[in-house]
Scaffold this motif. Structure first.
Motif, PDB file in Angstrom:
ATOM      1  N   ALA A  57       0.950  -1.640   0.318  1.00  0.00           N
ATOM      2  CA  ALA A  57       0.016  -0.185   0.086  1.00  0.00           C
ATOM      3  C   ALA A  57       0.787   1.475  -0.192  1.00  0.00           C
ATOM      4  CB  ALA A  57      -0.958   0.047   1.239  1.00  0.00           C
ATOM      5  N   THR A  61       1.449   4.372  -2.964  1.00  0.00           N
ATOM      6  CA  THR A  61       1.018   5.360  -2.381  1.00  0.00           C
ATOM      7  C   THR A  61       2.152   6.397  -3.440  1.00  0.00           C
ATOM      8  OG1 THR A  61      -0.714   5.221  -0.660  1.00  0.00           O
ATOM      9  CG2 THR A  61       1.015   6.890  -0.886  1.00  0.00           C
ATOM     10  N   ALA A  64       1.298   6.800  -6.717  1.00  0.00           N
ATOM     11  CA  ALA A  64       0.417   7.631  -6.908  1.00  0.00           C
ATOM     12  C   ALA A  64       0.838   9.758  -6.769  1.00  0.00           C
ATOM     13  CB  ALA A  64      -0.654   7.465  -6.253  1.00  0.00           C
ATOM     14  N   SER A 124      -3.356  13.882   3.102  1.00  0.00           N
ATOM     15  CA  SER A 124      -4.721  12.948   2.257  1.00  0.00           C
ATOM     16  C   SER A 124      -5.266  14.423   1.977  1.00  0.00           C
ATOM     17  CB  SER A 124      -5.571  12.045   2.556  1.00  0.00           C
ATOM     18  OG  SER A 124      -5.937  11.840   4.150  1.00  0.00           O
ATOM     19  N   ASN A 128      -5.161  14.724  -2.984  1.00  0.00           N
ATOM     20  CA  ASN A 128      -6.016  14.040  -3.415  1.00  0.00           C
ATOM     21  C   ASN A 128      -6.120  12.745  -4.085  1.00  0.00           C
ATOM     22  OD1 ASN A 128      -6.239  14.435  -5.895  1.00  0.00           O
ATOM     23  ND2 ASN A 128      -8.123  14.955  -6.050  1.00  0.00           N
ATOM     24  N   ARG A 129      -4.312  12.118  -4.855  1.00  0.00           N
ATOM     25  CA  ARG A 129      -3.963  11.014  -4.829  1.00  0.00           C
ATOM     26  C   ARG A 129      -3.417   9.760  -4.039  1.00  0.00           C
ATOM     27  NH1 ARG A 129       1.760  13.616  -7.377  1.00  0.00           N
ATOM     28  NH2 ARG A 129       1.174  14.186  -5.650  1.00  0.00           N
ATOM     29  N   ILE A 130      -3.944  10.986  -2.462  1.00  0.00           N
ATOM     30  CA  ILE A 130      -3.278   9.763  -1.430  1.00  0.00           C
ATOM     31  C   ILE A 130      -4.859   8.939  -0.423  1.00  0.00           C
ATOM     32  CG2 ILE A 130      -2.859   8.977   0.824  1.00  0.00           C
ATOM     33  CD1 ILE A 130      -0.699  11.443  -0.414  1.00  0.00           C
ATOM     34  N   ASP A 131      -5.335   7.847  -0.940  1.00  0.00           N
ATOM     35  CA  ASP A 131      -5.904   6.846  -0.614  1.00  0.00           C
ATOM     36  C   ASP A 131      -5.855   7.114   0.983  1.00  0.00           C
ATOM     37  OD1 ASP A 131      -8.560   5.128   0.486  1.00  0.00           O
ATOM     38  OD2 ASP A 131      -7.853   3.862  -0.871  1.00  0.00           O
ATOM     39  N   GLY A 133      -9.292   6.501   3.078  1.00  0.00           N
ATOM     40  CA  GLY A 133      -9.908   5.875   3.568  1.00  0.00           C
ATOM     41  C   GLY A 133      -8.938   4.116   4.085  1.00  0.00           C
ATOM     42  N   LEU A 134      -8.081   4.246   2.889  1.00  0.00           N
ATOM     43  CA  LEU A 134      -6.821   3.028   3.127  1.00  0.00           C
ATOM     44  C   LEU A 134      -5.830   3.195   3.956  1.00  0.00           C
ATOM     45  CD1 LEU A 134      -5.092   0.499   2.482  1.00  0.00           C
ATOM     46  CD2 LEU A 134      -3.905   2.323   0.581  1.00  0.00           C
TER      47      LEU A 134
END
Length: 174
Positions: A57, A61, A64, A124, A128-131, A133-134
């Motif tokens: 993950a 990231t 991303a 984040s 907004n490239r960082i999730d 929720g994750l």
């Protein structure tokens, strides 16, 4: 609120955490070699799977946000983890103290990892490239890991040194 992101600092920061994750994974694999068919094995296997997922993950990231992994840092940490196995502890073979130290190291490392995920969660809000929720799920997962590692560390230390395995304080609450 300043929304300017220092790309060089973020690259270094993420690569440091990615490299450290390799060391943690290596340590858990080594611990599994010594905890076959005992009470710690199932949780260590689960921890290993989660650490591998977290590493993937973090790597995703990084991709991303346009950060490439630093292979040299990863290699240095892997070599350091292997060299740490040579530490003498007063015995020719593995001693029960080794497990105490390993659990102590992992307990601290999980808090550091959690802090890294919290940092990404804060970022984040402006990237907004960082999730989010994750990353939130990974913070919660780190909290659960920290609780289990603390319990296992206290239990094993009580077996090695005597005394009770009771919790004094929970550093993750501070």
């Amino acid at each position: 609120m300043d929304t300017t992101v220092d790309g060089d600092a973020l690259r270094i920061y993420c690569n440091d955490h990615l490299a450290a994750s390799a060391g943690g994974i290596g340590l858990v694999r080594r611990m599994l070699d010594h905890h076959v068919d005992d009470a710690y094995e199932p949780q260590l296997r689960e921890l290993l799977a989660e650490l591998q997922e977290e590493r993937a993950a973090l790597a995703a990231t990084m991709t991303a946000v346009g950060i490439r992994p630093n292979r040299v840092k990863q290699l240095v940490v892997r070599v350091a983890e292997k060299l740490s196995r040579l530490k003498p502890d007063g015995r020719l073979g593995r001693s029960p103290l080794s497990t105490v130290i390993e659990f102590e190291f992992l307990t601290g490392a999980v808090l550091l990892k959690r802090a890294g995920f919290e940092t990404l969660l804060g970022l984040s809000e402006v990237d907004n490239r960082i999730d989010a929720g994750l990353v939130t799920r990974l913070v919660e997962q780190a909290d659960r890991q920290h609780r289990w590692l603390g319990e296992a560390r206290r239990q094993h230390a009580a077996e090695v040194f005597g005394g009770r395995a009771e919790r004094q304080d929970d550093a993750s609450d501070t």
